[in-house]
Write a protein that holds these residues in place. Sequence first.
Motif, PDB file in Angstrom:
ATOM      1  N   TRP A 195       1.916  34.106  -8.776  1.00 13.25           N
ATOM      2  CA  TRP A 195       1.025  33.546  -7.745  1.00 13.25           C
ATOM      3  C   TRP A 195       0.173  32.419  -8.323  1.00 13.25           C
ATOM      4  O   TRP A 195       0.067  31.349  -7.744  1.00 13.25           O
ATOM      5  CB  TRP A 195       0.105  34.639  -7.165  1.00 13.25           C
ATOM      6  CG  TRP A 195       0.649  35.337  -5.966  1.00 13.25           C
ATOM      7  CD1 TRP A 195       1.572  36.337  -5.955  1.00 13.25           C
ATOM      8  CD2 TRP A 195       0.296  35.111  -4.588  1.00 13.25           C
ATOM      9  NE1 TRP A 195       1.815  36.749  -4.669  1.00 13.25           N
ATOM     10  CE2 TRP A 195       1.038  36.023  -3.802  1.00 13.25           C
ATOM     11  CE3 TRP A 195      -0.587  34.239  -3.937  1.00 13.25           C
ATOM     12  CZ2 TRP A 195       0.943  36.082  -2.416  1.00 13.25           C
ATOM     13  CZ3 TRP A 195      -0.686  34.314  -2.547  1.00 13.25           C
ATOM     14  CH2 TRP A 195       0.084  35.214  -1.797  1.00 13.25           C
ATOM     15  N   ILE A 199       0.189  28.382  -7.321  1.00 10.88           N
ATOM     16  CA  ILE A 199      -1.001  27.662  -6.840  1.00 10.88           C
ATOM     17  C   ILE A 199      -1.307  26.491  -7.771  1.00 10.88           C
ATOM     18  O   ILE A 199      -1.660  25.402  -7.321  1.00 10.88           O
ATOM     19  CB  ILE A 199      -2.217  28.615  -6.742  1.00 10.88           C
ATOM     20  CG1 ILE A 199      -1.917  29.778  -5.782  1.00 10.88           C
ATOM     21  CG2 ILE A 199      -3.455  27.850  -6.282  1.00 10.88           C
ATOM     22  CD1 ILE A 199      -1.626  29.374  -4.357  1.00 10.88           C
ATOM     23  N   VAL A 231      -6.156  32.294  -5.061  1.00 11.31           N
ATOM     24  CA  VAL A 231      -5.464  33.577  -4.918  1.00 11.31           C
ATOM     25  C   VAL A 231      -6.455  34.644  -4.479  1.00 11.31           C
ATOM     26  O   VAL A 231      -6.186  35.446  -3.578  1.00 11.31           O
ATOM     27  CB  VAL A 231      -4.772  33.972  -6.243  1.00 11.31           C
ATOM     28  CG1 VAL A 231      -4.172  35.366  -6.139  1.00 11.31           C
ATOM     29  CG2 VAL A 231      -3.701  32.957  -6.612  1.00 11.31           C
ATOM     30  N   TRP A 235      -6.337  37.594  -1.652  1.00  9.26           N
ATOM     31  CA  TRP A 235      -6.197  38.980  -2.130  1.00  9.26           C
ATOM     32  C   TRP A 235      -7.446  39.825  -1.890  1.00  9.26           C
ATOM     33  O   TRP A 235      -7.346  41.033  -1.703  1.00  9.26           O
ATOM     34  CB  TRP A 235      -5.845  38.995  -3.633  1.00  9.26           C
ATOM     35  CG  TRP A 235      -4.443  38.564  -3.899  1.00  9.26           C
ATOM     36  CD1 TRP A 235      -3.607  37.919  -3.041  1.00  9.26           C
ATOM     37  CD2 TRP A 235      -3.712  38.756  -5.102  1.00  9.26           C
ATOM     38  NE1 TRP A 235      -2.399  37.693  -3.642  1.00  9.26           N
ATOM     39  CE2 TRP A 235      -2.430  38.188  -4.909  1.00  9.26           C
ATOM     40  CE3 TRP A 235      -4.011  39.338  -6.334  1.00  9.26           C
ATOM     41  CZ2 TRP A 235      -1.449  38.206  -5.905  1.00  9.26           C
ATOM     42  CZ3 TRP A 235      -3.042  39.354  -7.322  1.00  9.26           C
ATOM     43  CH2 TRP A 235      -1.769  38.790  -7.103  1.00  9.26           C
TER      44      TRP A 235
END
Lengths: 420, 360, 295
Positions: A195, A199, A231, A235
């Motif tokens: 992830w 990004i 992220v 999340w």
Amino acid sequence: MKKRYVLLAGLAALPLTLALAQGTKTISILGAFGGEEAKTFQAVINAFEAKNPGVKVNYASSADFNTVLNVRVQSGDYPDITALPQPGVMKDLAARGVLAPVNGLTLNQIKNNYAPAWAELGRAADKKIYGVFHRVNVKGLVFYNKPAFEAAGYKVPKTWVELMALTKAMESSKASPWCVGMESGGATGWVATDWIENIMLRTQPASVYDQWITNDVKFSSAAVKNAFQVVDSIWSNPKQVYGGRANIAATNFIPSAQGLFTNPSQCWLHMQGSFATAFMQDSIQKNLDSNVGVFVLPMINTKLPQTALVGGDQFVMFKGKNRPEVEKFMSFLATGASADPWIKQGGGLFPHKDQNLSLYPTKLEGDFARVILSAKAARFDASDAMPSAVNQAFWKGTTDWVTGASLDSVLSSIDAAYRK
Amino acid sequence: MVARVENKTPKILGLTAVLAVTLVIYYYVFLFLREGTANAWIIFAVSLLWGIGGVWFLFVLVTSIIDLCSEKVRQVVMPWAFAAPALFLVFYYLLLPTFRTIYLSFFNQDSSKFIGFDNFIYAFASPTMLESFKNNLIWIIFGGGISVLLGLLIAALADRTHPKFEVLMKTAVFLPMAVSMIAAAVIWKLVYAFAPGTEQVGLLNAVTVTLGGTPVPWLLQKPLNTYLLIVILIWMQTGFALVVLSAAIKGIPSELLEAARIDGASELQSFFKITIPYIQITLISVSTTIVIFTLKVFDIVFSMTGGNFGTQVIANEQYVQMFRNFDYGRGSAIAVVLLVTVLPVVYYNVRDFGKNAKGF
Amino acid sequence: MVAQKMNLSSKIIIYGILIFLGLFWTIPTFGLLVTSFRVPDDTSSSGWWEVFTEGKFSFTLQNYSAVLNPGDGATSNTAATINLNQAIINTIIMAIPSTVIPIFLAAIAAYAFAWMNFPGRKFLFMVLVALLVVPLQMSLIPILRDYRVLGLNGTFLGVWLANTGFGLPLATYLLYNYIVTLPREVFESAVVDGASHPTIFSKLVVPLSMPAFASFAIFQFLWVWNGVLIPLVFLGDDPSRIVLPQRILQMIGQYATNWQLLTAGAFVSMFIPLAVFIGFQQYFVRGLLAGSVKG
């Protein structure tokens, strides 16, 4: 006593003479992939053996590949060829001087048959090319449940802003926008590092990404910190992730991919590499094209060119093992003829320019393969390209971070794993 | 007397010849098995025959030869025929590598540069290692302690039940000894598994939900997760303690317990005054074995949490440094630390060696 | 003998505690057993206990036939089929000598340390016991390096010797604790009769120590049977020599969420050790270290 000796000597002599009479050449390959994938690779081996009678190729997968490779290299007990998922390990082995660079023929094939990025990924610090990439994958794909997604009237987002708007809209539905699961036993953390890497490539120029791998851009720099925060914004939002943040570290990566298709479904979107289709339910895998939709995670900084995040296995030869038949196998791997048998069976993507794209069993895989072939720029999974100790620290750091450690302390602890 | 000694020389020579022939045969058997091209069942039979009988036959030959020698030679050589094979193997497989480990612990990752005590600074002062020391202490106190206590408790209680029930009970507790660590990880993942919502695949969360609670990602709960991993250890090795201690308890002469009862001692009193002292040596060796096992255990942590979420232990950190990070220096330094930690336990055990036994 | 004299209430307490603990010990394994008979759709969506609470049970043996099937013949790669049969045979070839050799060598060494005189006896014993604590992963690399020179890598002899070397400290320590407590008079009279050490060992020590040998044998057998690291390193990855735990580990990589296959494989790997334990049960009645209580 004598009787026993004669009997046993006879028994011993028989197989010995048989073995000497045969005289076949064998190539031994050690790899990390097993099971179905090993079975598919056998089709590649069969194609090679059919063309080269008298050569036998033995592929063995190890349940604990890293340990076995490490022990065997340390003790000088090399196989002929090994398939390395991590360029960092290739560079490490090359620096120790235990690898043999590819020969001229293979080198030419790599130059003609691959995008330059793949040749670079096979190059070690001494400028020589050691690795031949075979099966590869592309990361940063967002999967969705096609029938459900369309029935709900959602549209595939073209930009990051649209994606964020879409996920906001999804919050009010019965399922969460995202499924994320990062538990992976001793390798827990790689989902999170994927992830962050995706990004990074969508917020920073590729040059910064490269400097990040060599730690010329620190983990504690603003660029990397920002990627963590992007992220984090998804999340840490309990409405955005199925089960909330606590669930991320507790869920294995495989069931998290299945969340799209559970009944009722847990989530709308799942970001993962192209290999994620193999994690999905058997019933879904039987009909990928009609069940699974996919789009590439959009760029955040739209001024940057789209750069694909890729991963894959590169095959390397060990020093002193570059016998003619081993060289031959390496150069075979650089041709589309070695890709086609696997393409036909499904479950693998290939970077070879001369591969037969029409052989992919599903449209989905064909599309992935085109993404790989067309990507002007590609970057390898950064964590896998970092030194092993940093890779470990990165995995562990993201895991600590997801389970509550402060971002600054995590970032500086990963930086500390670079030992100069 | 003289005549007999003269008669022995050809015998010794003969047996030595047999020994030489045997070694040659062994070499061919070895080649035959390594080739591995024969029928699978022949390989199976030859392997087992050779593996089981080979060492014994050599021992018989060698001791027979020594037995034929003069008294003086026998006195000096015979003990080595008994002790040397084990000593040789242990020195080769464990002692030499230990010296190498100590040496490597002063070098960098790929052992190319001497770096003094840097690795030991990591081994004693890094946050990961500090966490591991703390966790290891918990593992020894709770994992080791409870395994031994439960083994003792079950052994003592089961001794008072119907023999059939006792066998059943022992088999139940022993069962996990037959389970490989890998299978155990599968089993316990089925216990601790977590999913949000009400449908649970994990037993513990199913119970939690049934009792009206919300499901918990157990393995993420600091510091509870370390104790949950310790439960697996207890589950796996109490069987060892139980079986050994139970045998020791059964060795206590019944007259002793009978006499205590006549003297009016309660069950508890006779347990602490007679049973415990009587099985003391067994208890010590069981505890020693279990403490050392507990310190060396890394696969529970490795397969359940990978050392994440605050559950790291020394042995797993050592494994990770060595086989994941390719850092031989740190891996070796941590191994040395582990070694030094256990030495007092070993010393305690061998302190009394030879006190009550003199050789012949 | 004691049981008859207990009153009812303490009997109930004892049985109660034991049944509770017995359940704790068996329920996880029971879950494993039940799961191995379930169909994939059930295992991924519901817990095994729902077989009983919800009646969600479609009994199947297909998981066992899947793991024991020697392959459909269509695939040439033996590593790719689950076929555990070869692995079972290999594990037996590895485990039995790896149990017998260390016990035999430990027994003669323990006898020497207990009842024979030689220089350095105490020191050598201390070193031997201290080596109990060496983590075996420290030894793997130098030994594999030697094995390569000697041609021992990938051979069963190499694994037998490695298991012997790593198992000897504990075996010697435990068997010494037993043998040293055998009554001294036995040896004295034998020595007076002119018996030699090999005779004393085979005629007196072995018969007297049989229960200790047998029960240590079971532990060593289980440890070797279930060990992963030693066969992984010394037997290599050749499918013709692969052992059970390694195959199960490969299955975990391949079928991570196919609980029913993993559980069936796990149960197959437990079957022989369990049979061994139950078969040798009688030796535990007077088992390991039983003699040491006379100290």
